[in-house]
Motif scaffolding. Structure first.
Motif, PDB file in Angstrom:
ATOM      1  N   TYR A  17       0.823  -1.203   0.000  1.00 40.22           N
ATOM      2  CA  TYR A  17       0.000   0.000   0.000  1.00 40.22           C
ATOM      3  C   TYR A  17       0.865   1.264   0.000  1.00 40.22           C
ATOM      4  O   TYR A  17       0.611   2.204  -0.763  1.00 40.22           O
ATOM      5  CB  TYR A  17      -0.947  -0.020   1.196  1.00 40.22           C
ATOM      6  N   CYS A  21       0.975   4.130  -2.886  1.00 38.60           N
ATOM      7  CA  CYS A  21       0.698   5.539  -2.593  1.00 38.60           C
ATOM      8  C   CYS A  21       1.853   6.437  -3.018  1.00 38.60           C
ATOM      9  O   CYS A  21       1.630   7.551  -3.502  1.00 38.60           O
ATOM     10  CB  CYS A  21       0.421   5.730  -1.109  1.00 38.60           C
ATOM     11  N   ARG A  22       3.073   5.975  -2.852  1.00 36.32           N
ATOM     12  CA  ARG A  22       4.234   6.771  -3.257  1.00 36.32           C
ATOM     13  C   ARG A  22       4.361   6.854  -4.776  1.00 36.32           C
ATOM     14  O   ARG A  22       4.900   7.810  -5.304  1.00 36.32           O
ATOM     15  CB  ARG A  22       5.509   6.178  -2.664  1.00 36.32           C
ATOM     16  N   GLN A  25      -1.105   8.654  -6.042  1.00 34.14           N
ATOM     17  CA  GLN A  25      -2.179   8.630  -5.038  1.00 34.14           C
ATOM     18  C   GLN A  25      -3.372   7.795  -5.497  1.00 34.14           C
ATOM     19  O   GLN A  25      -4.040   7.155  -4.700  1.00 34.14           O
ATOM     20  CB  GLN A  25      -2.627  10.036  -4.693  1.00 34.14           C
ATOM     21  N   GLY A  28      -2.695   4.005  -4.975  1.00 36.85           N
ATOM     22  CA  GLY A  28      -2.929   3.599  -3.593  1.00 36.85           C
ATOM     23  C   GLY A  28      -4.405   3.409  -3.304  1.00 36.85           C
ATOM     24  O   GLY A  28      -4.815   2.425  -2.681  1.00 36.85           O
ATOM     25  N   ALA A  29      -5.221   4.337  -3.768  1.00 38.85           N
ATOM     26  CA  ALA A  29      -6.668   4.231  -3.569  1.00 38.85           C
ATOM     27  C   ALA A  29      -7.230   3.010  -4.294  1.00 38.85           C
ATOM     28  O   ALA A  29      -8.100   2.314  -3.774  1.00 38.85           O
ATOM     29  CB  ALA A  29      -7.353   5.500  -4.065  1.00 38.85           C
ATOM     30  N   LYS A  32      -6.345  -0.185  -2.263  1.00 40.21           N
ATOM     31  CA  LYS A  32      -7.202  -0.329  -1.085  1.00 40.21           C
ATOM     32  C   LYS A  32      -8.608  -0.752  -1.500  1.00 40.21           C
ATOM     33  O   LYS A  32      -9.193  -1.659  -0.898  1.00 40.21           O
ATOM     34  CB  LYS A  32      -7.250   0.973  -0.295  1.00 40.21           C
TER      35      LYS A  32
END
Length: 124
Positions: A17, A21-22, A25, A28-29, A32
């Motif tokens: 995760y 995200c890095r 963005q 990452g979403a 999830k």
């Protein structure tokens, strides 16, 4: 009253995760959301339209296929995804202090059947 949810296979871990995200963005979403959809499908199949109005205590049993992933990376992101999915499917109202009084984790290796067993115990 106790309810058991079994999630087959594994979820992504915290390191996956963070890396997503890095990178971006939205990535990452997406990661999830992908994990939450997997959990939601198991919730609908096993718990149906269960609605819990009392506070709960959660007991997680993590069955990994091997010992390659760190325990905290497995459980921290997994708990977040599972609890968010329980809220989104309206099994529990929220995942705050009033609704979840605590949780515990246990870890095992099962190469043939990796899974996550979640025991949800209503607290009276």
């Amino acid at each position: 009253m106790r309810h058991t949810l079994i999630i087959s296979g594994r979820l992504d871990n915290l390191n996956d995760y963070i890396t997503a995200c890095r990178t971006n963005q939205y990535k990452g979403a997406h990661l999830k959301a992908k994990n939450e959809r997997k959990v939601q499908a198991e919730i609908y199949e096993q718990l149906g339209r269960l609605r819990i109005t009392r506070p709960v205590r959660m007991r997680y049993r993590w069955y990994e296929k091997d010992r390659r992933r760190d325990l905290d990376n497995v459980s921290s992101f997994g708990r977040k995804v599972i609890q968010d999915a329980l809220v989104q499917t309206h099994v529990i109202k929220n995942d705050g202090w009033k609704e979840i009084t605590g949780f515990s984790d246990e870890f095992f290796v099962d190469a043939d059947n990796p899974r996550i067993e979640v025991e949800i115990e209503e607290v009276t």
